[in-house]
Enzyme design. Structure first.
Site: not given
Ligand code: SF4
Length: 464
Positions: A8, A35, A109-110, A246
């Site tokens: 995210c 995302g 996010n997570g 990445y």
């Protein structure tokens, strides 16, 4: 690019007098790589919170007319890839909650690992559809003393990976879990402040980097200024090493190092650790590009672009037909026969997760006339699932979980296959091993795994 899906992207802004919805739109635009399933923005004019979210890319969800209705002094935004919960409108973020008097919006996010326990505390039966919604529910039940006080009560009870942006009618909040698994940075505008998952989103709105939100820290930004306090001790840190490999955009800066430079160093080290006899170094765009330049620099083998990425494929609601799906990788990557015909190639990619994409790339390069295809990967084999927000949640889906490097080579059909060592990858980041999460590579989880994960997720899978 083999296909772990990003988790995210978060953005938040407090800038009275500015067009905060538009700033958030551009911030999200810079974070689109994190995302692509849904996008949302919440704004407040000091009295009312307004949320607009929808499935789709940022540019599909928002237009001029929508942004024009979103006036305010502060806002938050979110782009989502679902690692928990399904892709539905309800699960898009920011999550919005109200107790009738006060309201809050939250972007996460997570991935949390104690959702069962939290759901019980929230009075929910079973698991919430998303852990983010659960956090918003817990906060909304404690808004009497304001969102800041609610955060100080709720955040210490969360276990797992979380970077959060939150807002009530007047204040912007940002927080990171005590290990700092996911990034979150603060930037300054002439008229206010922004927070964002990556510094590339600060750059796009003209904000200058101030600092990262510290692990275990809660930051509040409003007309009283910037107020930071610790809600938990942070004895050790564990930034996700996969952000370097990445996830993050190459122009973002993580812990003082540009991701592009780290990836170039990954490539240099890969050339030393896993040399190849070849005529051309070919990156798998875009994440392999910086590393391929580094590999070429050390090996002396010329760099050449043999694969072109169709940048606008993204996630689309128009599904390709079966016939097209079988040619799936060519929707994203197309080889250039003139560059690669008759040549021995070293193909540089960031990672191998399921192996199917690498296999398709090798096949496409052979069909385009490559004499040999040597695959080199800028991280070690991914053998363990991620419970902290990256979509690699079972061992069964990881090709390297029960195959040797030679067996993976056979599976992807390459002439040779080489990975960068764990030590090489860590050294390239410039951070000490003890300050990085690298659990998907070595199985050393910095936080206990989720209670609902079950033994089957970690046991040795039978590969089909
Ligand atoms: S397990 Fe891997 S992908 Fe997940 S947070 Fe740790 S390093 Fe990142």
């Amino acid at each position: 690019m083999e296909g772990p899906k990003e988790a995210c992207g978060l953005f938040g802004v407090w800038a009275p007098g500015e067009d905060v919805a538009r700033l958030t739109y551009f911030g999200l635009f810079a974070l689109q790589h994190r995302g692509q399933e849904s996008a949302g923005i919440a704004v407040s004019d000091g009295e009312h919170l307004l949320v607009f979210k929808e499935l789709g890319l940022v540019s599909q969800v928002f237009d001029e007319a929508t942004l024009a209705t979103m006036q305010g002094d502060l806002g938050i935004g979110h782009v989502r890839y679902s690692t928990t919960g399904s892709t539905t409108w309800e699960n898009a973020q920011p999550a919005f909650k109200t107790d009738g008097q006060r309201s809050l919006a939250l972007g996460h996010n997570g991935n949390l690992v104690n959702t069962l326990e939290l759901a019980e505390r929230a009075g929910r039966t079973g698991r919430a559809t998303t852990d983010s919604d659960l956090v918003a529910t817990l906060l909304a039940a404690r808004l009497d003393g304001g969102l800041g006080a609610a955060c100080l009560e709720v955040l210490p009870t969360l276990r797992g990976a979380f970077s959060l942006v939150m807002m009530d009618e007047r204040s912007l909040f940002a927080a990171r879990d005590p290990l700092g698994l996911r990034p979150l940075s603060i930037g300054r505008l002439p008229s206010g402040f922004v927070v964002a998952s990556e510094t590339c989103a600060l750059d796009i709105v003209g904000a200058s980097f101030v600092r990262d939100v510290e692990p275990g820290e809660l930051v509040r930004i409003d007309d009283r200024g910037v107020h930071a306090e610790r809600y938990a001790e942070s004895p050790r840190r564990a930034l996700c090493v996969f952000e370097y490999v990445y996830l993050a955009r190459p122009d973002s800066v993580l812990r003082g190092h540009t991701v592009h430079e780290v990836r170039r160093e990954l490539g240099r080290r890969l050339a030393r650790e896993a040399p190849a006899e070849a005529d051309l170094v070919v990156p798998v765009p875009d994440t392999g590009t910086s590393a391929a330049a580094g590999y070429s620099e050390v090996s002396g083998i010329p760099y050449g672009e043999g694969l072109i990425k169709n940048r606008y494929v993204g996630r689309t609601f128009i599904q390709p037909s079966q016939w097209l799906r079988e040619r799936g990788v060519k929707l994203k990557l197309n080889p250039i026969p003139e560059t690669i015909r008759g040549r021995r190639l070293v193909v540089i990619d960031d990672s191998i997760v399921r192996g199917t994409t690498t296999r398709q790339i090798v096949q496409a390069l052979r069909e385009a006339g490559a004499a040999e295809v040597h695959v080199r990967i800028t991280c070690p084999p991914i053998r363990w699932p991620c419970f902290y927000g990256i979509d690699m949640s079972t061992r069964a889906e990881l090709v390297a979980s029960d195959l040797s490097v030679e067996e993976v080579r056979q599976y992807v059909g390459a002439d040779s296959l080489g990975y960068l060592s764990l030590e090489g990858m860590i050294a390239a980041t410039g951070s000490p091993k003890g300050e990085l999460c690298r659990a998907c590579f070595d199985g050393e989880y910095p936080i206990e795994i989720p209670e609902h994960a079950g033994k089957f997720l970690l046991e040795h899978p039978a590969k089909s």
